[in-house]
Every structure is written in C-alpha cells, then in structure tokens.
Design an enzyme around this catalytic site. Structure first.
Site, PDB file in Angstrom:
ATOM      1  N   SER A  50       0.855  -1.193   0.000  1.00 27.27           N
ATOM      2  CA  SER A  50       0.000   0.000   0.000  1.00 27.27           C
ATOM      3  C   SER A  50       0.890   1.242   0.000  1.00 27.27           C
ATOM      4  CB  SER A  50      -0.912   0.012   1.230  1.00 27.27           C
ATOM      5  OG  SER A  50      -0.147   0.272   2.391  1.00 27.27           O
ATOM      6  N   ASP A  82      -0.258  -1.486  -4.674  1.00 26.89           N
ATOM      7  CA  ASP A  82      -1.717  -1.581  -4.532  1.00 26.89           C
ATOM      8  C   ASP A  82      -2.314  -0.171  -4.678  1.00 26.89           C
ATOM      9  OD1 ASP A  82      -4.094  -2.927  -4.115  1.00 26.89           O
ATOM     10  OD2 ASP A  82      -3.883  -3.081  -1.947  1.00 26.89           O
ATOM     11  N   HIS A  83      -3.637  -0.103  -4.789  1.00 25.86           N
ATOM     12  CA  HIS A  83      -4.384   1.168  -4.968  1.00 25.86           C
ATOM     13  C   HIS A  83      -3.549   2.444  -4.892  1.00 25.86           C
ATOM     14  CE1 HIS A  83      -8.407  -0.631  -4.659  1.00 25.86           C
ATOM     15  NE2 HIS A  83      -7.811  -1.501  -3.840  1.00 25.86           N
ATOM     16  N   ASP A 104      -5.511   3.624  -9.416  1.00 27.75           N
ATOM     17  CA  ASP A 104      -6.898   3.597  -8.969  1.00 27.75           C
ATOM     18  C   ASP A 104      -7.522   4.966  -9.186  1.00 27.75           C
ATOM     19  OD1 ASP A 104      -9.325   3.518  -7.739  1.00 27.75           O
ATOM     20  OD2 ASP A 104      -8.594   2.785  -5.803  1.00 27.75           O
ATOM     21  N   GLU A 134      -8.844   0.117 -12.197  1.00 24.55           N
ATOM     22  CA  GLU A 134     -10.126  -0.186 -11.538  1.00 24.55           C
ATOM     23  C   GLU A 134     -11.257   0.708 -12.037  1.00 24.55           C
ATOM     24  OE1 GLU A 134      -9.995  -0.162  -7.180  1.00 24.55           O
ATOM     25  OE2 GLU A 134     -12.057   0.553  -7.054  1.00 24.55           O
ATOM     26  N   GLY A 182     -11.732  -4.937   4.067  1.00 21.66           N
ATOM     27  CA  GLY A 182     -12.020  -5.068   5.498  1.00 21.66           C
ATOM     28  C   GLY A 182     -12.847  -6.320   5.753  1.00 21.66           C
ATOM     29  N   THR A 212     -10.528 -11.037   1.956  1.00 22.00           N
ATOM     30  CA  THR A 212     -10.655 -11.469   3.352  1.00 22.00           C
ATOM     31  C   THR A 212     -12.119 -11.684   3.724  1.00 22.00           C
ATOM     32  OG1 THR A 212      -8.637 -10.341   4.045  1.00 22.00           O
ATOM     33  CG2 THR A 212     -10.270 -10.778   5.772  1.00 22.00           C
ATOM     34  N   ASN A 231      -6.885 -10.619  -3.806  1.00 22.80           N
ATOM     35  CA  ASN A 231      -6.203  -9.765  -2.827  1.00 22.80           C
ATOM     36  C   ASN A 231      -6.572 -10.133  -1.395  1.00 22.80           C
ATOM     37  OD1 ASN A 231      -5.421  -8.401  -5.110  1.00 22.80           O
ATOM     38  ND2 ASN A 231      -6.296  -6.440  -4.512  1.00 22.80           N
ATOM     39  N   THR A 234      -6.601  -7.595   4.866  1.00 22.23           N
ATOM     40  CA  THR A 234      -7.086  -7.499   6.252  1.00 22.23           C
ATOM     41  C   THR A 234      -6.664  -8.713   7.089  1.00 22.23           C
ATOM     42  OG1 THR A 234      -8.948  -6.205   5.468  1.00 22.23           O
ATOM     43  CG2 THR A 234      -9.170  -7.179   7.656  1.00 22.23           C
TER      44      THR A 234
HETATM   45 ZN   LIG Z   1      -8.342  -3.311  -3.105  1.00 23.66          ZN
END
Ligand SMILES: [Zn+2]
Length: 293
Positions: A50, A82-83, A104, A134, A182, A212, A231, A234
C-alpha cells in the site's frame, strides 16, 4: 529467481481457472512469510504494497527486501503497488524496481478515470511493467479512502468494455463486483453475472479485491468466473498482530524479541498456505523464459 511481471502469470492462471494470491506486505517479516509460504507450496505469488506502507519504509527498502527474498526462492514473485491515484508514486515505484502497479482512478468520473488510466498505461508499457486499473467503487477502507458498503457501486458493463479498449495489454482489470475491503458485516452480494459477462468478452485477467472473509464457495465461483488475482490484506494484518499478542498472552514474562517475530511469521505463513490452497495455485509455479523484469 528474479522478480517477474504479473501479466503472464495471471493470464496462465485465468486460462486454467486458479487464483494467484496477492498479499499486502507489512514489513520484512511479513514479506518473508508471503514469499517463503509460496515457495513451500510451489505457487506463484504477488507481494503488493500500500502507499502508506511505502511511505513508512521507503521505496528502496521495500524493493530491496522483496528482490532479495525472491532471489532465494524458486517460484515467480511479482512486486506490485496496490491502490494508488498518484502518478508520482507510480513513477517512483517503477524506478525502484516494482514489476507492476495499480492506478486507482475509481473516484474520478468515468471519462477522467479512463484518460488518466491510459496515460499511466503509456508509462507502464514503456517501462515493461504490468498495470492494474479499476472502475466502479469497491467498498470498505483502503488506506485513508472509505467507501460505505452500501455506497459501493458495481462496475457498468458497457463502461468496462470502453475502459479497457485502449489498454489491450492491461495486466489485470479490477471492476467492482460487490466485494469490499475489510471484514464483511453481512454476506457480500457478489455480482457473478456481471463478472461472467465481463470475462466472456474482455480477455484480461480480473482482480478480486476484498478477499478477506469470503467463503470457499465464493472464491471458487469468482475464480471460475475469471478472477485470477485474489487480494488478501485485512486477514494478513490480523495474523501479524495476533502472532505477537497471543505469544505475549501465553508468556507474559518473555522479553526476547525474536520468538515474537517467529510467532508472527508462523501465523502469517499458515494463512499464506491456506489461501494458496483455497485458490488452487499450489504447484502452479512456472518458470517461463523472458518474463523476468
Ligand atoms: Zn483493493
């Protein structure tokens, strides 16, 4: 082995209908659990990072750790951002050795997201780096961005087709299909029909965000529908913390740090093994020539 780009590994995964786990690394110990966990099961793996984790440790530290760990194993490892909505961070990751990045632009209006994604695509194609892009809004929290689960917007099919039309070599496409970041409060409503409609016409592997908390049946249906990158963030974060606090609860007088690091590593690696098995990528490590980065 040297780091690889994720496009070819994801194309293979989509064609054979298995998923490649993409774990969000936290620190060196976490990256090690992900890469060595994949090596144990001879599975290809994506280590993703991240923006806030990069800002904490620095580009060079992360790229060095992951490259060093990948060199010591015999499975393909991709290092992915990531993002990210910041072109400057994307450029710095490419310069530091990342083999793929995500742009993103999902918070932007469609036309702006498309235009900016295409601009980043020109950069990643020139650099030989994979791109993930995305559309729609994936629910939950990613870094400091929060999208309420009921405000998450499914990707629009016609927009998906238009969005990828000028990016034929996109490594992976992330249309929002009803999953969220999350822990889920209820049962997520995954739009399998939308997923299948997209993969029937768009020959690009699909990323499943918010892995997750999904059930085995949900993973199976998403992977069968064309999701090739799954992905997990969390759960990995929770294993990192539990590994530490559970040992402390068990042995409150223990003041040596290394047993805590080992307990974290073991807890994270068990989960890496479980997810690789759940996604069907055990034994799928392939060494293809010309895919190094
Ligand atoms: Zn994501």
């Amino acid at each position: 082995m040297a780091l690889v780009t994720m496009g070819p590994m994801l194309k293979r995964a989509q064609a054979a209908r298995y998923g490649i786990a993409a774990f969000n690394m936290i620190d060196y110990n976490s990256a090690r659990s992900i890469i060595e966990g994949a090596n144990d099961l001879k599975a290809p793996i994506i280590v993703q990072v991240s923006v806030k984790t990069i800002k904490h440790w620095g580009y060079k530290a992360i790229a060095t750790w992951v490259r060093m760990l990948a060199d010591d194993v015999d499975v393909p490892v991709a290092l992915h951002l990531d993002h990210c909505s910041d072109a400057d961070v994307i450029r710095r990751c490419i310069d530091a050795g990342w083999t793929s990045v995500m742009f993103d632009g999902s918070a932007l209006p469609f036309a702006d997201n498309k235009a900016q994604s295409e601009a980043i695509y020109a950069i990643t194609e020139a650099a030989g780096v994979g791109l993930e892009a995305e559309i729609g809004a994936i629910g939950g929290v990613e870094d400091d961005k929060f999208v309420a689960e009921d405000a998450a917007i499914l990707a629009n099919y016609d927009e998906c087709v238009a969005f990828v039309s000028a990016m034929p070599n996109l490594a992976v496409f992330a249309p929002a299909i009803g999953t969220a970041h999350g822990f889920y409060k209820g049962t997520p409503k995954i739009a399998y029909d939308l997923l299948e409609r997209i993969t029937a016409t768009i020959p690009i592997p699909i990323a499943l965000h918010g892995g997750t908390g999904l059930s085995q049946e949900q993973f199976d249906r998403c992977i069968a529908g064309g999701c090739a990158k799954v992905n997990i963030s969390t759960m990995h974060k929770h294993r990192f913390i539990e590994g530490f606090v559970n040992l402390h609860a068990e042995k409150p007088k223990l003041a040596e740090p290394l047993p805590f690091i080992v307990a974290q590593y073991d807890a994270m690696k068990r989960d890496v093994h479980d997810m690789i098995r759940a996604f069907g990528s055990e034994g799928k490590a392939v060494h293809a020539a010309g895919e190094g980065a």
